[in-house]
Design a protein around this motif. Structure first.
Motif, PDB file in Angstrom:
ATOM      1  N   ARG A  63      65.526  60.690  62.384  1.00 46.25           N
ATOM      2  CA  ARG A  63      65.203  59.435  61.704  1.00 46.25           C
ATOM      3  C   ARG A  63      63.721  59.403  61.372  1.00 46.25           C
ATOM      4  O   ARG A  63      62.894  59.991  62.074  1.00 46.25           O
ATOM      5  CB  ARG A  63      65.573  58.230  62.570  1.00 46.25           C
ATOM      6  CG  ARG A  63      64.811  58.134  63.888  1.00 46.25           C
ATOM      7  CD  ARG A  63      65.391  57.077  64.799  1.00 46.25           C
ATOM      8  NE  ARG A  63      64.661  57.006  66.057  1.00 46.25           N
ATOM      9  CZ  ARG A  63      65.175  56.515  67.173  1.00 46.25           C
ATOM     10  NH1 ARG A  63      66.409  56.056  67.185  1.00 46.25           N
ATOM     11  NH2 ARG A  63      64.442  56.477  68.273  1.00 46.25           N
TER      12      ARG A  63
ATOM     13  N   ASN B  32      62.595  53.915  57.440  1.00 46.85           N
ATOM     14  CA  ASN B  32      63.832  53.265  57.901  1.00 46.85           C
ATOM     15  C   ASN B  32      65.064  54.037  57.418  1.00 46.85           C
ATOM     16  O   ASN B  32      66.022  53.461  56.880  1.00 46.85           O
ATOM     17  CB  ASN B  32      63.910  51.807  57.454  1.00 46.85           C
ATOM     18  CG  ASN B  32      64.701  50.947  58.425  1.00 46.85           C
ATOM     19  OD1 ASN B  32      64.632  51.133  59.641  1.00 46.85           O
ATOM     20  ND2 ASN B  32      65.457  49.998  57.903  1.00 46.85           N
ATOM     21  N   THR B  33      65.009  55.325  57.604  1.00 45.41           N
ATOM     22  CA  THR B  33      66.033  56.224  57.075  1.00 45.41           C
ATOM     23  C   THR B  33      66.460  57.208  58.162  1.00 45.41           C
ATOM     24  O   THR B  33      65.636  57.668  58.950  1.00 45.41           O
ATOM     25  CB  THR B  33      65.491  56.995  55.855  1.00 45.41           C
ATOM     26  OG1 THR B  33      65.184  56.047  54.820  1.00 45.41           O
ATOM     27  CG2 THR B  33      66.506  58.000  55.334  1.00 45.41           C
ATOM     28  N   VAL B  34      67.747  57.497  58.174  1.00 46.92           N
ATOM     29  CA  VAL B  34      68.311  58.496  59.075  1.00 46.92           C
ATOM     30  C   VAL B  34      68.790  59.671  58.238  1.00 46.92           C
ATOM     31  O   VAL B  34      69.305  59.484  57.126  1.00 46.92           O
ATOM     32  CB  VAL B  34      69.476  57.905  59.882  1.00 46.92           C
ATOM     33  CG1 VAL B  34      70.156  58.977  60.716  1.00 46.92           C
ATOM     34  CG2 VAL B  34      68.974  56.790  60.784  1.00 46.92           C
TER      35      VAL B  34
ATOM     36  N   ASN C 194      61.173  56.523  61.013  1.00 48.73           N
ATOM     37  CA  ASN C 194      61.035  55.082  61.235  1.00 48.73           C
ATOM     38  C   ASN C 194      60.242  54.413  60.113  1.00 48.73           C
ATOM     39  O   ASN C 194      60.533  53.269  59.741  1.00 48.73           O
ATOM     40  CB  ASN C 194      60.367  54.829  62.578  1.00 48.73           C
ATOM     41  CG  ASN C 194      61.211  55.318  63.742  1.00 48.73           C
ATOM     42  OD1 ASN C 194      62.427  55.460  63.616  1.00 48.73           O
ATOM     43  ND2 ASN C 194      60.575  55.594  64.863  1.00 48.73           N
TER      44      ASN C 194
ATOM     45  N   CYS D 117      77.473  57.129  56.852  1.00 47.83           N
ATOM     46  CA  CYS D 117      76.480  56.676  57.804  1.00 47.83           C
ATOM     47  C   CYS D 117      76.948  55.336  58.361  1.00 47.83           C
ATOM     48  O   CYS D 117      77.558  54.533  57.629  1.00 47.83           O
ATOM     49  CB  CYS D 117      75.141  56.528  57.077  1.00 47.83           C
ATOM     50  SG  CYS D 117      73.817  55.814  58.046  1.00 47.83           S
TER      51      CYS D 117
ATOM     52  N   THR E  56      76.083  52.138  61.617  1.00 52.86           N
ATOM     53  CA  THR E  56      75.211  51.620  62.665  1.00 52.86           C
ATOM     54  C   THR E  56      75.991  50.657  63.548  1.00 52.86           C
ATOM     55  O   THR E  56      76.883  49.946  63.061  1.00 52.86           O
ATOM     56  CB  THR E  56      73.974  50.939  62.074  1.00 52.86           C
ATOM     57  OG1 THR E  56      73.119  50.503  63.133  1.00 52.86           O
ATOM     58  CG2 THR E  56      74.345  49.737  61.210  1.00 52.86           C
TER      59      THR E  56
ATOM     60  N   VAL F 170      66.103  51.189  62.000  1.00 48.80           N
ATOM     61  CA  VAL F 170      66.767  52.353  62.587  1.00 48.80           C
ATOM     62  C   VAL F 170      66.148  52.765  63.912  1.00 48.80           C
ATOM     63  O   VAL F 170      66.799  53.375  64.749  1.00 48.80           O
ATOM     64  CB  VAL F 170      66.781  53.546  61.606  1.00 48.80           C
ATOM     65  CG1 VAL F 170      67.538  53.181  60.347  1.00 48.80           C
ATOM     66  CG2 VAL F 170      65.377  54.045  61.294  1.00 48.80           C
ATOM     67  N   SER F 171      64.867  52.425  64.120  1.00 55.88           N
ATOM     68  CA  SER F 171      64.219  52.829  65.373  1.00 55.88           C
ATOM     69  C   SER F 171      64.759  52.061  66.566  1.00 55.88           C
ATOM     70  O   SER F 171      64.590  52.481  67.709  1.00 55.88           O
ATOM     71  CB  SER F 171      62.707  52.634  65.272  1.00 55.88           C
ATOM     72  OG  SER F 171      62.395  51.268  65.055  1.00 55.88           O
TER      73      SER F 171
END
Length: 122
Positions: free
Chosen positions: A72, A77-79, A74, A96, A98, A29-30
């Motif tokens: 988020r 690994n979650t928003v 990092n 959600c 991406t 996610v970062s």
């Protein structure tokens, strides 16, 4: 394989708060553009918020500005989507997503979660 799993939805009274989570696998996610969308009964899916991978720039649809916050973690690994001062009109299934391009357009997103229901009672 990219997978997104949302959680945190539920039933809340107007004025209350919820925090939605989107756990990602197969994509970091970062370094990804992440977005939240929602679809109310009988309506088209609409953009809610997004966070770009570059310096974490965030954008919101006008109806949630000042009430919702996207962030988020990092390490996890979650928003997240923090939703405050909820209104009945926020009732929807929240998704959600991406994609490669930071955009409010759902066509810019290539992977989607299964959605989580948010219901706000008056």
């Amino acid at each position: 394989q990219v997978q997104l799993v949302e959680s945190g939805g539920g039933l809340v009274q107007a004025g209350g708060s919820l925090r939605l989570s989107c756990a990602a696998s197969g994509r970091t996610v970062s370094t990804a553009n992440m977005g939240w969308f929602r679809q109310a009964p009988g309506k088209e899916r609409e953009f809610v918020a997004r966070i770009a991978w570059t310096v974490g720039v965030t954008r919101y649809t006008d109806s949630v500005k000042g009430r919702f916050g996207i962030s988020r973690d990092n390490a996890k690994n979650t928003v997240y989507l923090q939703m405050n001062s909820l209104k009945p009109e926020d009732t929807a299934v929240y998704y959600c997503a991406t994609g490669n391009i930071p955009s409010p357009d759902e066509n810019a997103y290539d992977y989607w979660g299964q959605g989580t229901q948010v219901t706000v009672s008056s």
